[in-house]
Design a protein around this motif. Structure first.
Motif, mmCIF file in Angstrom:
data_model
loop_
_atom_site.group_PDB
_atom_site.id
_atom_site.type_symbol
_atom_site.label_atom_id
_atom_site.label_comp_id
_atom_site.label_asym_id
_atom_site.label_seq_id
_atom_site.Cartn_x
_atom_site.Cartn_y
_atom_site.Cartn_z
ATOM 1 N N ARG A 194 -58.324 18.991 -100.341
ATOM 2 C CA ARG A 194 -58.643 17.784 -99.581
ATOM 3 C C ARG A 194 -59.913 18.000 -98.719
ATOM 4 N NH1 ARG A 194 -54.048 15.322 -95.895
ATOM 5 N NH2 ARG A 194 -53.142 14.796 -97.897
ATOM 6 N N SER A 195 -59.936 19.155 -98.070
ATOM 7 C CA SER A 195 -61.097 19.466 -97.235
ATOM 8 C C SER A 195 -62.378 19.477 -98.074
ATOM 9 C CB SER A 195 -60.947 20.836 -96.576
ATOM 10 O OG SER A 195 -59.916 20.796 -95.669
ATOM 11 N N HIS A 196 -62.232 20.046 -99.257
ATOM 12 C CA HIS A 196 -63.395 20.127 -100.128
ATOM 13 C C HIS A 196 -63.901 18.720 -100.485
ATOM 14 C CE1 HIS A 196 -66.109 22.020 -102.897
ATOM 15 N NE2 HIS A 196 -65.680 21.197 -103.873
ATOM 16 N N ARG A 197 -62.907 17.864 -100.795
ATOM 17 C CA ARG A 197 -63.282 16.489 -101.147
ATOM 18 C C ARG A 197 -63.958 15.782 -99.954
ATOM 19 N NH1 ARG A 197 -58.385 16.077 -103.797
ATOM 20 N NH2 ARG A 197 -57.512 14.815 -102.105
ATOM 21 N N GLN A 198 -63.381 16.023 -98.763
ATOM 22 C CA GLN A 198 -63.959 15.410 -97.561
ATOM 23 C C GLN A 198 -65.375 15.938 -97.300
ATOM 24 O OE1 GLN A 198 -60.987 16.183 -94.593
ATOM 25 N NE2 GLN A 198 -60.062 14.152 -94.837
ATOM 26 N N LEU A 199 -65.539 17.226 -97.536
ATOM 27 C CA LEU A 199 -66.871 17.815 -97.348
ATOM 28 C C LEU A 199 -67.869 17.210 -98.327
ATOM 29 C CD1 LEU A 199 -66.267 21.628 -96.704
ATOM 30 C CD2 LEU A 199 -67.588 20.047 -95.294
ATOM 31 N N GLU A 200 -67.378 17.038 -99.555
ATOM 32 C CA GLU A 200 -68.259 16.421 -100.559
ATOM 33 C C GLU A 200 -68.654 15.004 -100.142
ATOM 34 O OE1 GLU A 200 -66.192 16.580 -104.234
ATOM 35 O OE2 GLU A 200 -67.207 18.414 -104.880
ATOM 36 N N GLU A 201 -67.662 14.251 -99.628
ATOM 37 C CA GLU A 201 -67.911 12.873 -99.167
ATOM 38 C C GLU A 201 -68.909 12.863 -98.002
ATOM 39 O OE1 GLU A 201 -67.413 8.726 -99.098
ATOM 40 O OE2 GLU A 201 -66.955 10.256 -100.607
ATOM 41 N N LEU A 202 -68.662 13.821 -97.084
ATOM 42 C CA LEU A 202 -69.543 13.933 -95.928
ATOM 43 C C LEU A 202 -70.980 14.241 -96.362
ATOM 44 C CD1 LEU A 202 -69.136 13.755 -92.870
ATOM 45 C CD2 LEU A 202 -69.058 16.246 -92.805
ATOM 46 N N TYR A 203 -71.102 15.132 -97.324
ATOM 47 C CA TYR A 203 -72.405 15.525 -97.829
ATOM 48 C C TYR A 203 -73.096 14.312 -98.467
ATOM 49 C CZ TYR A 203 -76.004 17.912 -100.472
ATOM 50 O OH TYR A 203 -77.203 18.288 -100.993
ATOM 51 N N ARG A 204 -72.266 13.564 -99.220
ATOM 52 C CA ARG A 204 -72.823 12.393 -99.892
ATOM 53 C C ARG A 204 -73.329 11.364 -98.848
ATOM 54 N NH1 ARG A 204 -71.479 7.651 -101.610
ATOM 55 N NH2 ARG A 204 -69.447 7.682 -100.624
ATOM 56 N N LEU A 205 -72.494 11.178 -97.822
ATOM 57 C CA LEU A 205 -72.877 10.236 -96.764
ATOM 58 C C LEU A 205 -74.137 10.704 -96.033
ATOM 59 C CD1 LEU A 205 -69.447 9.244 -95.192
ATOM 60 C CD2 LEU A 205 -71.037 7.741 -96.362
ATOM 61 N N ARG A 206 -74.173 11.977 -95.759
ATOM 62 C CA ARG A 206 -75.330 12.540 -95.051
ATOM 63 C C ARG A 206 -76.603 12.370 -95.882
ATOM 64 N NH1 ARG A 206 -75.834 17.066 -91.195
ATOM 65 N NH2 ARG A 206 -78.047 17.586 -91.202
ATOM 66 N N THR A 207 -76.469 12.613 -97.205
ATOM 67 C CA THR A 207 -77.627 12.448 -98.081
ATOM 68 C C THR A 207 -78.093 10.985 -98.067
ATOM 69 O OG1 THR A 207 -76.645 14.135 -99.478
ATOM 70 C CG2 THR A 207 -78.478 12.895 -100.417
ATOM 71 N N ALA A 208 -77.108 10.085 -98.160
ATOM 72 C CA ALA A 208 -77.447 8.655 -98.137
ATOM 73 C C ALA A 208 -78.113 8.284 -96.812
ATOM 74 C CB ALA A 208 -76.188 7.814 -98.349
ATOM 75 N N TYR A 209 -77.597 8.852 -95.724
ATOM 76 C CA TYR A 209 -78.120 8.604 -94.376
ATOM 77 C C TYR A 209 -79.571 9.094 -94.282
ATOM 78 C CZ TYR A 209 -77.731 8.303 -89.272
ATOM 79 O OH TYR A 209 -77.880 7.968 -87.954
ATOM 80 N N ASP A 210 -79.774 10.304 -94.826
ATOM 81 C CA ASP A 210 -81.144 10.846 -94.811
ATOM 82 C C ASP A 210 -82.075 9.998 -95.674
ATOM 83 O OD1 ASP A 210 -80.536 12.822 -93.074
ATOM 84 O OD2 ASP A 210 -80.189 14.367 -94.593
ATOM 85 N N HIS A 211 -81.515 9.532 -96.806
ATOM 86 C CA HIS A 211 -82.326 8.662 -97.664
ATOM 87 C C HIS A 211 -82.731 7.396 -96.912
ATOM 88 C CE1 HIS A 211 -82.584 10.632 -101.477
ATOM 89 N NE2 HIS A 211 -81.263 10.841 -101.563
ATOM 90 N N LEU A 212 -81.729 6.844 -96.204
ATOM 91 C CA LEU A 212 -82.015 5.623 -95.423
ATOM 92 C C LEU A 212 -83.068 5.908 -94.356
ATOM 93 C CD1 LEU A 212 -78.464 4.071 -94.954
ATOM 94 C CD2 LEU A 212 -80.379 3.081 -96.201
ATOM 95 N N ASP A 213 -82.950 7.072 -93.735
ATOM 96 C CA ASP A 213 -83.908 7.443 -92.699
ATOM 97 C C ASP A 213 -85.311 7.598 -93.303
ATOM 98 O OD1 ASP A 213 -84.200 7.888 -89.929
ATOM 99 O OD2 ASP A 213 -84.576 10.013 -90.349
ATOM 100 N N GLN A 214 -85.333 8.202 -94.515
ATOM 101 C CA GLN A 214 -86.619 8.336 -95.202
ATOM 102 C C GLN A 214 -87.204 6.945 -95.496
ATOM 103 O OE1 GLN A 214 -88.456 10.949 -95.813
ATOM 104 N NE2 GLN A 214 -86.965 12.314 -94.865
#
Lengths: 519, 396
Positions: free
Chosen positions: A48-68
């Motif tokens: 579960r933690s792994h899945r959450q980390l993956e989700e978090l990573y995905r969100l962070r990437t999307a967030y960085d993309h938005l910031d870019q």
């Protein structure tokens, strides 16, 4: 759900075995089950933690993309702002220049042009201050418009410009020049910037064809110019407008001056003409007075001559021989002619001097022209002339005695100059508020060169026919005076050898009950 | 009969300071007739000789209490003005007003705030309706001044005002108190009596970047964001070339289009700060206080958002009043630069449309505004703003 159920089941079994069993083997089994359960639980948690980390990573990437993307948006927007700012500035400055141009067009004096620069033009063009001045006759500089600069600072700037020679530089090099604090090393230019407390200025001369007349200094708050060429162009447009306005106002001033001079000359000439006219009127009056006086003096001896001639003819002094009677008759005839001449002269003099007032009464037209016809009837009969009256008027307005003289005079003339067997026509009609009457004949006519002088006193045409016909040369002159005293006109048209037409126009006053109709 | 508040505005763009002051005051007084002024507010261009300007105004108004400041542009109903002076007169038989002044406010701002508030409430009897503050826009510790004032007046008194400007020269601003012209000072007017005040303060900017924690800041200098030099973060968004250009071109639209939005708590409205200049050490000198530990985001503005904000601020200002006698506007010079001449005029037209064409409107462009931010703010939440439009409706 299933995994949790099995884990719970294994946990319950293991705990039951642990609590209930006394056997070591069962005890070990229970412990084993607990260990297995824990391992399964931990594995699940880790997944579960792994899945959450993956989700978090995905969100962070999307967030960085938005910031870019935000960065891209900002940079694009910045460029748009830059362009928009430049466009806004140029648009605002052009609109202000257009408005200024309109104001300058109505400037009537060059000095007025220099005072028309306002804050709107300066600020809309991206500048913060402006000084516009003109050259004085002594070669000095005088500020006429100050925007964003207080008068004391402007005075210092003026002294500096003149004394440092910058003013001369501006006048000899009319193109706008940019001075920037960061690029200028010349102390005089740096001092100017310091005095005006701006990091950059654009200077330009206002130089019409007639020679330098002023200079413009525009200060800006920006330390470096984003588009110096555009700023120079704006200042060039502004100085061009000022230059054109100055030239136009100078032209206007010149033409105004010429017009004023012309106006003055016209007034002078009018005054001179009025003086001459007054003098002429005085001379004319003197002439009339003289004629009047002389005529009066002549009438008395003439009456005596006529009286004595009549006594002689009547035989009061004895009967006369035929040659004597013939000579006395001549004396009477000449005395009558002279009396008529004097009477006419007196009438002319009276009318000219205004001593005779024309009556304005309604005259029944039919009776009037019947009387006139009766007076000339003997002459018409004597020469066998046809006479026709066309009366399209019931009444005319005027002085009956004087108007009768006019018509009798015109008809007598027509009779005199129309050969036997000819015809004379009188036509009378009303047109609007005017009576128009014509006396036409089929006589010998009048030469064109004689027409302009026909109504002058004592003028008689130099014509063989005229030599044979007696006349005083005053009849037409008197007729014209009488008609003009009625505010009318007497004119003539004639074809030599075909006849003449005399036209009388007389005004019919408003309110007259006159109605036209066949009489 | 209830006392009626009446206001009138006069202005002049004459070049001579005395003539300009005389003409503006005369126009306002004529429009106010038959009422007599109880208070005068004056906003003048810093280009005028300030003492002569007040001399001209007072030659017409006499001993009427007067307060005001120099500006970065003046505002009347017809739109923005330049290099002019505007005079606002308030007439009311029962109006209570008291001036408070503190000089050398940059040295001890908190004490200056306390001093100005103390001198204003001295002899002031009656409920306090508001404190209109004029202060030097070049001072950096303005928040301390506000704290000082609030310590004396309490948090229930509305504090509003604008920071004096000097036509973007950033050299010296002026504050007016009766016949005195001051610099580095604050002048406040405490209002009471039948007057009612309505306030609207909006900026219309929206966040565009991801939030960053302010890890190091002091007063109005922002040193670090997320433990990185603040300039480098700024460069990340705007590009190093643009930042380099901004270092040299002064106060341009690029500076103003992306202010910094600061938020201490998630529920707080974002306060705007403009970057005034760039420090050699990678710091950013800002137009107001920067609280350490708060979150910061780059904000983006547009003409549409700015015009909507002005309309909203005007609506918030007039909403609590039964009758609006006049409107005072403190508008950020940043907004004027951002909007450009055409849209700046449209912004004033938006306010005029809300308050009605016959309502006297007066104001100036400032280097900062102070008032309760956001539509739900209370008097206690008066803060320093930049990039905002502050609309103060006066009436009953």
């Amino acid at each position: 759900m299933t995994k949790h159920f099995w884990m719970l089941l294994v946990g319950v079994l293991a705990t039951s075995l642990l609590l209930l069993s006394t056997d070591v083997g069962l005890y070990a089994l229970a412990l084993g089950l607990i260990v297995i359960g824990c391992l399964v639980y931990l594995t699940t948690k880790m997944e579960r933690s792994h899945r959450q980390l993956e989700e978090l990573y995905r969100l962070r990437t999307a967030y960085d993309h938005l910031d870019q993307q935000a960065k891209l948006i900002i940079r694009t927007d910045l460029e748009l702002h830059r362009i928009q700012e430049e466009l806004d500035r140029q648009l605002a400055s052009l609109m202000s220049l257009h408005r200024l141009g309109q104001q300058l067009q109505v400037s009537l004096r060059p000095e007025e042009v220099f005072s028309k620069l306002d804050a709107e033009v300066v600020t809309n063009s991206g500048f913060t201050s402006a000084l516009l001045g003109r050259c004085t006759e002594s070669g000095d500089l005088e500020w006429c418009s100050l925007i964003g600069v207080n008068p004391a600072i402007a005075q210092q700037a003026r002294q500096h410009l003149v004394q440092s020679g910058l003013f001369n530089d501006i006048l000899t090099n009319p193109a706008p020049t940019v001075l920037q604090a960061t690029l200028t090393t010349d102390p005089a230019r740096r001092t100017l910037l310091e005095l005006l407390d701006v990091p950059a200025v654009v200077t330009a001369g206002v130089i019409p064809h007639s020679g330098p007349t002023g200079c413009l200094v525009m200060g800006m708050a920006r330390s470096s110019l984003a588009n110096p060429k555009a700023d120079q162009e704006l200042v060039a447009i502004l100085t061009n407008q000022l230059t054109i306005a100055i030239e136009n106002s100078a032209l206007y001033e010149t033409s105004w001056g010429a017009q004023q001079a012309l106006e003055q000359k016209v007034q002078e000439r009018t005054r001179e003409l009025a003086a001459v006219n007054t003098q002429l009127m005085r001379v004319n009056q003197a002439k009339s007075d003289f004629v009047s006086a002389v005529s009066h003096e002549l009438r008395t001896p003439l009456a005596a001559i006529k009286g004595y001639a009549a006594l002689l003819v009547n035989g009061q002094f004895g009967s006369l021989t035929a040659p004597q009677a013939e000579r006395i008759a001549k004396v009477e005839r000449h005395a009558d002619h002279l009396t008529q001449l004097i009477n006419n002269l007196l009438d002319i003099a009276r009318i000219e001097s205004g001593r005779v007032t024309m009556e304005h009464q309604l005259i029944p037209a039919k009776e009037f022209f019947t009387t006139v016809e009766e007076l000339v009837h003997p002459q018409l009969e004597a020469k066998h002339l046809r006479y026709r009256l066309e009366l399209d008027l019931k009444e005319l307005v005027g002085d009956p005695q004087h108007l009768q003289r006019v018509f009798v005079n015109l008809l007598s003339n027509a009779v005199k100059y129309t050969p036997a067997g000819g015809s004379i026509r009188v036509h009378v009609e009303r047109k609007d508020s005017t009576m128009i009457s014509t006396v036409s004949d089929t006589g010998c006519g009048i030469a064109p060169e004689d027409l302009p002088k026909l109504f002058q006193e004592f003028y008689r045409a130099n014509d063989p026919v005229n030599q044979e016909i007696r006349g005083t040369g005053l009849g037409l002159a008197l007729a014209k005076r009488i008609v003009e005293a009625h505010r009318g006109r007497l004119s003539v048209k004639s074809d030599k050898g075909k006849g003449s037409i005399f036209t009388i126009t007389l005004p019919i006053p408003e309110g007259s009950s006159e109605h036209s109709g066949k009489a | 009969m209830a006392d009626t508040i009446v206001t009138a505005v006069g202005w002049s763009a004459k070049a001579d300071a005395v003539e300009a002051g005389t003409q503006a005051a005369d126009m306002a007084l004529t429009r106010l007739l038959p009422h007599r002024p109880a208070l005068a507010m004056v906003f003048g261009s810093s280009r005028f000789d300030q003492a002569r300007l007040l001399q001209g105004v007072r030659s017409i108004l006499g001993e009427v209490p007067l307060a005001g400041e120099s500006t970065a542009g003046e505002i009347v109903s017809d739109g923005p003005l330049n290099y002019s002076v505007v005079v606002w007169l308030i007439a009311s038989e029962a109006l209570l007003c008291s001036l408070g002044v503190a000089e050398a406010a940059d040295r001890a701002p908190r004490e200056a705030g306390q001093q100005a508030a103390h001198s204003a409430i001295r002899g002031f009897q009656g409920p306090r309706k508001g404190f209109v503050l004029f202060g030097d826009g070049l001072m950096t510790r303005y928040a301390d001044i506000l704290r000082g004032i609030q310590e004396v007046l309490g948090t229930s008194t509305l504090i509003v005002g604008g920071m004096a400007g000097d036509d973007l020269r950033f050299a010296q601003t002026y504050q007016y108190a009766n016949e005195r012209v001051l610099s580095r000072a604050i002048v406040g007017i405490l209002l009471g009596g039948p007057i009612a005040l309505g306030v609207g303060c909006e900026h219309g900017f929206a966040p565009i970047s991801k939030p960053r924690r302010i890890t190091r800041a002091r007063a109005n200098i922002l040193y670090e964001l997320d433990r990185q030099p603040a300039t480098s973060v700024y460069e990340e968004y705007l590009g190093s070339e643009v930042v380099e250009r901004m270092r040299h071109t002064g106060f341009t639209r690029q500076h103003l289009a992306y202010p910094l939005g600061i938020q201490c708590e998630p529920s707080d409205p974002r306060l705007l700060r403009n970057v005034v200049s760039f420090g050699e050490d990678g710091s950013l000198l800002c137009s107001g206080e920067i609280p350490e530990g708060a979150w910061l985001q780059l904000m983006i503005g547009s003409h549409t958002l700015a015009l909507e904000a002005a309309r909203r601020a005007a609506q918030e200002a007039i909403q609590p009043l039964n009758r609006v006698a006049g409107v005072l506007v403190f508008d950020s010079i940043a907004r004027r630069k951002l909007l450009g001449p055409r849209h700046a005029a449209m912004e004033i037209a938006q306010i005029r449309q809300v308050i009605g064409p016959s309502t006297p409107l007066v104001g100036c462009y400032t280097y900062g505004e102070h008032g309760p931010a956001g539509s739900s703010a209370t008097a206690a939440r008066t803060t320093i703003q930049t990039g905002s439009v502050l609309v103060i409706a006066v009436g009953s």
